[in-house]
Scaffold this motif. Structure first.
Motif, PDB file in Angstrom:
ATOM      1  N   UNK A  52      30.058  45.451  44.351  1.00  0.00           N
ATOM      2  CA  UNK A  52      30.981  45.506  45.496  1.00  0.00           C
ATOM      3  C   UNK A  52      31.600  44.132  45.735  1.00  0.00           C
ATOM      4  N   UNK A  53      30.784  43.092  45.713  1.00  0.00           N
ATOM      5  CA  UNK A  53      31.311  41.744  45.950  1.00  0.00           C
ATOM      6  C   UNK A  53      32.290  41.324  44.859  1.00  0.00           C
ATOM      7  N   UNK A  54      32.023  41.690  43.631  1.00  0.00           N
ATOM      8  CA  UNK A  54      32.934  41.360  42.536  1.00  0.00           C
ATOM      9  C   UNK A  54      34.270  42.054  42.721  1.00  0.00           C
ATOM     10  N   UNK A  55      34.213  43.335  43.057  1.00  0.00           N
ATOM     11  CA  UNK A  55      35.448  44.093  43.246  1.00  0.00           C
ATOM     12  C   UNK A  55      36.201  43.594  44.479  1.00  0.00           C
ATOM     13  N   UNK A  56      35.480  43.215  45.527  1.00  0.00           N
ATOM     14  CA  UNK A  56      36.130  42.719  46.752  1.00  0.00           C
ATOM     15  C   UNK A  56      37.027  41.525  46.467  1.00  0.00           C
ATOM     16  N   UNK A  57      36.603  40.681  45.545  1.00  0.00           N
ATOM     17  CA  UNK A  57      37.397  39.505  45.211  1.00  0.00           C
ATOM     18  C   UNK A  57      38.760  39.858  44.636  1.00  0.00           C
ATOM     19  N   UNK A 107      44.063  45.184  36.713  1.00  0.00           N
ATOM     20  CA  UNK A 107      43.821  44.660  35.357  1.00  0.00           C
ATOM     21  C   UNK A 107      42.994  43.372  35.342  1.00  0.00           C
ATOM     22  N   UNK A 108      43.209  42.504  36.332  1.00  0.00           N
ATOM     23  CA  UNK A 108      42.431  41.256  36.371  1.00  0.00           C
ATOM     24  C   UNK A 108      40.947  41.557  36.575  1.00  0.00           C
ATOM     25  N   UNK A 109      40.667  42.533  37.421  1.00  0.00           N
ATOM     26  CA  UNK A 109      39.277  42.939  37.657  1.00  0.00           C
ATOM     27  C   UNK A 109      38.677  43.534  36.397  1.00  0.00           C
ATOM     28  N   UNK A 110      39.438  44.398  35.749  1.00  0.00           N
ATOM     29  CA  UNK A 110      38.962  45.048  34.531  1.00  0.00           C
ATOM     30  C   UNK A 110      38.643  44.014  33.449  1.00  0.00           C
ATOM     31  N   UNK A 111      39.373  42.926  33.428  1.00  0.00           N
ATOM     32  CA  UNK A 111      39.173  41.877  32.427  1.00  0.00           C
ATOM     33  C   UNK A 111      38.059  40.900  32.818  1.00  0.00           C
ATOM     34  N   UNK A 112      37.600  40.962  34.054  1.00  0.00           N
ATOM     35  CA  UNK A 112      36.577  40.036  34.535  1.00  0.00           C
ATOM     36  C   UNK A 112      35.260  40.247  33.787  1.00  0.00           C
ATOM     37  N   UNK A 113      34.718  39.159  33.253  1.00  0.00           N
ATOM     38  CA  UNK A 113      33.448  39.237  32.515  1.00  0.00           C
ATOM     39  C   UNK A 113      32.318  39.693  33.437  1.00  0.00           C
ATOM     40  N   UNK A 115      32.556  41.655  36.108  1.00  0.00           N
ATOM     41  CA  UNK A 115      32.729  43.079  36.356  1.00  0.00           C
ATOM     42  C   UNK A 115      32.272  43.882  35.133  1.00  0.00           C
ATOM     43  N   UNK A 116      32.641  43.438  33.953  1.00  0.00           N
ATOM     44  CA  UNK A 116      32.244  44.141  32.735  1.00  0.00           C
ATOM     45  C   UNK A 116      30.730  44.135  32.563  1.00  0.00           C
ATOM     46  N   UNK A 117      30.095  42.991  32.854  1.00  0.00           N
ATOM     47  CA  UNK A 117      28.634  42.904  32.733  1.00  0.00           C
ATOM     48  C   UNK A 117      27.957  43.816  33.749  1.00  0.00           C
ATOM     49  N   UNK A 118      28.475  43.839  34.980  1.00  0.00           N
ATOM     50  CA  UNK A 118      27.891  44.713  35.992  1.00  0.00           C
ATOM     51  C   UNK A 118      28.067  46.185  35.623  1.00  0.00           C
ATOM     52  N   UNK A 123      25.501  51.007  33.733  1.00  0.00           N
ATOM     53  CA  UNK A 123      25.408  52.075  32.739  1.00  0.00           C
ATOM     54  C   UNK A 123      24.023  52.171  32.125  1.00  0.00           C
ATOM     55  N   UNK A 124      23.424  51.003  31.840  1.00  0.00           N
ATOM     56  CA  UNK A 124      22.071  50.971  31.288  1.00  0.00           C
ATOM     57  C   UNK A 124      21.065  51.551  32.274  1.00  0.00           C
TER      58      UNK A 124
END
Length: 185
Positions: A52-57, A107-113, A115-118, A123-124
């Motif tokens: 949530x905090x990552x997406x909020x940014x 797109x900037x969020x989607x490219x965020x490392x 966000x991708x790691x989270x 998923x895991x």
């Protein structure tokens, strides 16, 4: 004649003790499997605030989505029992899905490392959670069968062995799952 009767009684007692011990072992497997689900749910619940905090940014004006995720997370943490937890987790999964969908809109969020790691970590955890639920439901099935099978059915309820609930998504969610999605190009 007396020895035969005594032998029969001893064999019956040994059989009842073995049956009782088997039921106790099955009940412990169910309890352990439910605890495994709790561990996975805790990991899931711990990841969500970071997500949530990552997406909020990136998407600060999506407050309604953030509030829905936090509300669903809090409800899931407070849920008790297999059925209530399954329903709350289903709602949380939907809210997190909407949050993850925001990645497509930004797109900037989607490219965020981060966000991708989270997303990968979530998923895991979801995969482990699905496995833990299957294990739990299998343990519940064995346990319920054990207490309902003859001769355990004659004494299991009096000794505190009662049927357990499966970790089930519920009727409403099942109705949604059973509807084939429509795909339009």
């Amino acid at each position: 004649m007396g020895w035969a009767l005594l032998g029969l009684i001893a064999a019956l007692v040994v059989y009842l003790v073995m049956t009782y011990n088997g039921l106790v072992a099955m009940r412990q497997r169910v309890n352990q499997a439910f605890a495994d689900i709790d561990v996975q749910l805790k990991q899931r619940h711990d990841l969500i605030p970071n997500l949530v905090e990552t997406v909020k940014g990136y998407a600060a004006h999506e407050k309604e989505t953030f509030d829905a995720v936090i509300k669903a997370r809090n409800a899931a943490q407070q849920a008790t029992g297999a059925h209530d937890q399954a329903v709350a987790e289903q709602q949380l999964g939907g809210a997190v899905g909407r949050l993850l969908a925001l990645g497509e809109a930004y797109p900037d969020l989607k490219a965020s490392a981060n966000f991708q790691q989270l997303q990968q970590d979530l998923g895991t955890v979801e995969d482990k959670l699905a496995a833990a639920r299957r294990f739990f439901n299998n343990a519940v099935s064995e346990y319920n069968t054990g207490i309902q099978a003859f001769p355990a059915v004659l004494f299991a309820p009096q000794m505190g062995f009662t049927a357990r609930e499966f970790f089930d998504v519920g009727e409403q969610a099942r109705a949604q799952i059973e509807v084939a999605p429509s795909v339009k190009f």
